[in-house]
Motif scaffolding. Structure first.
Motif, mmCIF file in Angstrom:
data_model
loop_
_atom_site.group_PDB
_atom_site.id
_atom_site.type_symbol
_atom_site.label_atom_id
_atom_site.label_comp_id
_atom_site.label_asym_id
_atom_site.label_seq_id
_atom_site.Cartn_x
_atom_site.Cartn_y
_atom_site.Cartn_z
ATOM 1 N N ALA A 1 0.828 -1.454 -0.153
ATOM 2 C CA ALA A 1 -0.198 0.150 0.053
ATOM 3 C C ALA A 1 0.899 1.293 -0.101
ATOM 4 O O ALA A 1 0.545 2.485 -0.654
ATOM 5 C CB ALA A 1 -0.933 0.020 1.220
ATOM 6 N N ILE A 2 1.957 1.378 0.809
ATOM 7 C CA ILE A 2 2.788 2.225 0.718
ATOM 8 C C ILE A 2 3.471 2.826 -0.539
ATOM 9 O O ILE A 2 3.443 3.726 -0.962
ATOM 10 C CB ILE A 2 3.910 2.043 1.798
ATOM 11 C CG1 ILE A 2 3.322 2.283 3.419
ATOM 12 C CG2 ILE A 2 5.012 3.078 1.577
ATOM 13 C CD1 ILE A 2 4.228 1.818 4.452
ATOM 14 N N GLY B 1 2.883 6.066 -3.179
ATOM 15 C CA GLY B 1 3.813 6.799 -3.509
ATOM 16 C C GLY B 1 3.518 7.348 -5.130
ATOM 17 O O GLY B 1 4.306 8.297 -5.521
ATOM 18 N N GLN B 2 2.736 6.598 -5.959
ATOM 19 C CA GLN B 2 2.648 6.770 -7.316
ATOM 20 C C GLN B 2 1.488 7.921 -7.399
ATOM 21 O O GLN B 2 0.751 8.093 -6.522
ATOM 22 C CB GLN B 2 2.024 5.638 -8.146
ATOM 23 C CG GLN B 2 3.015 4.495 -7.902
ATOM 24 C CD GLN B 2 2.695 2.956 -8.453
ATOM 25 O OE1 GLN B 2 1.764 3.105 -9.345
ATOM 26 N NE2 GLN B 2 2.904 2.143 -7.868
ATOM 27 N N SER B 3 1.668 8.639 -8.389
ATOM 28 C CA SER B 3 0.855 9.936 -8.487
ATOM 29 C C SER B 3 -0.463 9.783 -9.351
ATOM 30 O O SER B 3 -1.215 10.848 -9.458
ATOM 31 C CB SER B 3 1.485 11.140 -9.093
ATOM 32 O OG SER B 3 2.068 10.679 -10.292
ATOM 33 N N TYR C 1 1.288 -2.579 12.401
ATOM 34 C CA TYR C 1 -0.235 -2.196 12.580
ATOM 35 C C TYR C 1 -0.407 -0.936 13.301
ATOM 36 O O TYR C 1 -1.383 -0.179 12.802
ATOM 37 C CB TYR C 1 -0.853 -3.555 13.505
ATOM 38 C CG TYR C 1 -2.208 -3.323 13.571
ATOM 39 C CD1 TYR C 1 -3.168 -2.805 12.801
ATOM 40 C CD2 TYR C 1 -2.723 -3.943 14.740
ATOM 41 C CE1 TYR C 1 -4.522 -2.799 12.791
ATOM 42 C CE2 TYR C 1 -4.261 -3.757 14.824
ATOM 43 C CZ TYR C 1 -5.041 -3.038 14.124
ATOM 44 O OH TYR C 1 -6.521 -3.287 14.171
ATOM 45 N N ALA C 2 0.365 -0.620 14.127
ATOM 46 C CA ALA C 2 0.328 0.628 14.941
ATOM 47 C C ALA C 2 0.725 1.773 13.862
ATOM 48 O O ALA C 2 -0.122 2.849 13.948
ATOM 49 C CB ALA C 2 1.344 0.496 16.180
ATOM 50 N N GLN C 3 1.507 1.543 13.116
ATOM 51 C CA GLN C 3 1.828 2.537 12.101
ATOM 52 C C GLN C 3 0.717 2.739 10.921
ATOM 53 O O GLN C 3 0.665 4.008 10.801
ATOM 54 C CB GLN C 3 3.207 2.205 11.197
ATOM 55 C CG GLN C 3 4.167 2.242 12.221
ATOM 56 C CD GLN C 3 5.701 1.695 11.444
ATOM 57 O OE1 GLN C 3 5.671 1.232 10.362
ATOM 58 N NE2 GLN C 3 6.660 2.022 11.912
ATOM 59 N N LEU C 4 0.146 1.722 10.666
ATOM 60 C CA LEU C 4 -0.988 1.968 9.715
ATOM 61 C C LEU C 4 -2.097 2.446 10.557
ATOM 62 O O LEU C 4 -2.764 3.488 9.878
ATOM 63 C CB LEU C 4 -1.501 0.224 9.495
ATOM 64 C CG LEU C 4 -2.817 0.112 8.467
ATOM 65 C CD1 LEU C 4 -2.641 -0.786 7.569
ATOM 66 C CD2 LEU C 4 -4.022 0.049 9.413
ATOM 67 N N LEU C 5 -2.598 2.196 12.002
ATOM 68 C CA LEU C 5 -3.565 2.989 12.406
ATOM 69 C C LEU C 5 -3.145 4.782 12.647
ATOM 70 O O LEU C 5 -4.115 5.267 12.283
ATOM 71 C CB LEU C 5 -3.622 2.281 14.033
ATOM 72 C CG LEU C 5 -4.037 0.975 13.895
ATOM 73 C CD1 LEU C 5 -4.030 0.503 15.574
ATOM 74 C CD2 LEU C 5 -5.635 1.016 13.571
#
Length: 452
Positions: free
Chosen positions: A49-50, A54-56, A99-103
């Motif tokens: 997903a990250i 990053g694509q525009s 998971y914490a970073q996604l939240l």
């Protein structure tokens, strides 16, 4: 054994980015083995997903959103399955951190903090208790960074806890540069948060965030070497922006710190010709030094600094706008009708008979011409905004002249201001969009209210 074999196949599938196949294999795992695999699969989806985000393109953004939702579902299932268990691995701990970073990326700050602080499997709990699954320096630093982001993302950040985490991060970092990079990223996050709170008139919460940001910027200043052009400029720009968002004594203190930093940067550049990466970068620093003088209310020195740059680059519209804004602020705050008049028509006449500072009227004409010649829509829109801003400020300055100028000229200035707004509304019915339409309407309301 069968479960171990399936786990191995899943690991191979994830390594080869065959995520759909890995997801199908989950059902063949024993229930006790699924949570760890779900977290690993969630991590693979999150990384995907990250990359897509990053694509525009709109298609990539939509795909990233779908993958992010799949990652969230997988993480949630894995986290739920781990509750009450102590048989954690390094891979499982990493999955929980992801998971914490996604939240956090979704804005679920409280849920992210609850996960980080989970007394049995929370990544921060694991690091602080020296759990074997978290016994990696790079993992600890990532956890501290994520926890700091979460705490500082709260509407009312817990500053004491943030300082404790900052100390832990500093102790675990490989170099001061690494810590400074993290702090600059967090400072940018806090600035956005502060802007939003001020826009929402949440003054008390904004003060708390401003205090956290100021503390962070001071730490950056303590760690940043004076011979690092990029870091010194990032720090000075962050402090200047903080000052522009604040009022009263705290604004003045921030502006003084920004000014001192820019003076120091320019001194180092004079002593070391190789310090600045380019002449243009040096001009940008001089412009921001002038901005800091203006923020301190030293309009004379600010205008002197702007003029020095304009003598080299008279066609820099951003500088012309800043110089006109300085004259207008001086006129309003010092009740100086002449400064207001010069903000409209220009100042500092040169040998060729033209003003070095153009003023709002000429700036609007140049912006309108530049818009017609713009090669793309984005650039044209920027010039259009400058045109409507310049014409609006010309009318605002004239309206202010009615208050601070000679009483005998009050009605004349009010009438000129009214005609200016009315003319723009007639010539440009949409006034460049809702934003300018509302601002012109508000100014006209003020003019009519002040008129007899």
């Amino acid at each position: 054994q069968a479960g171990a074999a399936v786990n191995l196949v899943i690991d191979v599938a994830l390594a080869e980015n065959r995520i759909d196949q890995a997801e199908e294999l989950l059902e063949r795992l024993p229930e006790a083995a699924r949570p760890a695999a779900q977290l690993s699969l969630g991590g693979a989806l999150w990384r995907q997903a990250i990359e897509q985000a990053g694509q525009s393109t709109p298609e990539a953004a939509a795909a990233a959103s779908r993958v992010r939702r799949r990652a969230g579902d997988m993480f949630a299932a894995g986290y739920e399955g781990l509750r009450g268990r102590s048989d954690l691995s390094a891979a499982t701990a990493t999955g929980l951190l992801y998971y914490a970073q996604l939240l956090l990326a979704q804005g679920d700050v409280q849920q992210a903090l609850a996960l980080l602080d989970d007394q049995q499997v929370g990544p921060l709990t694991l690091v602080e208790s020296s759990h074997p699954a978290a016994d990696r320096a790079d993992f600890g630093r990532s956890v501290y960074r994520t926890a700091l982001r979460a705490i500082l993302s709260q509407e009312s950040p817990d500053l004491d806890r943030a300082r404790e985490l900052i100390q832990s991060l500093e102790a675990s970092a490989e170099s001061p540069a690494e810590v400074t990079s993290v702090y600059l990223s967090l400072a940018g996050q806090l600035q956005q948060q502060l802007k939003q709170l001020l826009a929402d008139a949440e003054r008390e919460k904004a003060q708390n965030v401003a205090a956290a940001l100021d503390d962070l910027l001071q730490r950056i200043a303590d760690q940043t070497a004076g011979d690092n052009w990029a870091l010194q400029n990032q720090l000075a720009a962050a402090i200047l922006e903080l000052g522009e968002l604040l009022v009263g004594d705290v604004r003045k203190q921030a502006m003084q710190r920004a000014k001192a930093l820019y003076v120091a940067i320019l001194k180092t550049a004079r002593d070391n010709p190789n310090f600045a990466p380019s002449p243009a970068a040096l001009l940008a620093v001089r412009k921001r030094l002038a901005d800091s003088y203006r923020g301190l209310g030293d309009y004379k020195e600010a205008l002197t600094q702007y003029a020095a740059i304009l003598k080299q680059k008279s066609s820099m519209l951003q500088l012309q706008q800043a110089a006109a804004e300085t004259l207008m602020r001086q006129g309003v705050e010092k009740k100086d009708a002449d400064a207001l008049r010069r903000s409209i028509f220009g100042a500092l006449p040169q040998d060729n008979g033209k003003n070095l500072v153009w003023g709002w009227i000429r700036l609007a004409k140049v912006a309108d011409y530049a818009k017609q010649k713009a090669s793309d829509e984005k650039t044209a829109a920027q010039y259009q905004d400058l045109f409507f801003a310049a014409r609006l400020n010309a009318a605002r300055a004239r309206f202010s002249m009615a208050s601070v100028g000679p009483p005998a000229k009050r009605q004349e200035n009010l009438e000129i201001a009214r005609r200016s707004v009315a003319s723009m509304q007639s010539l440009y019915p949409d006034l460049g969009g809702p934003r300018w339409e509302a601002e012109y309407a508000e100014l006209l309301r003020q003019i009519e209210q002040a008129s007899p």
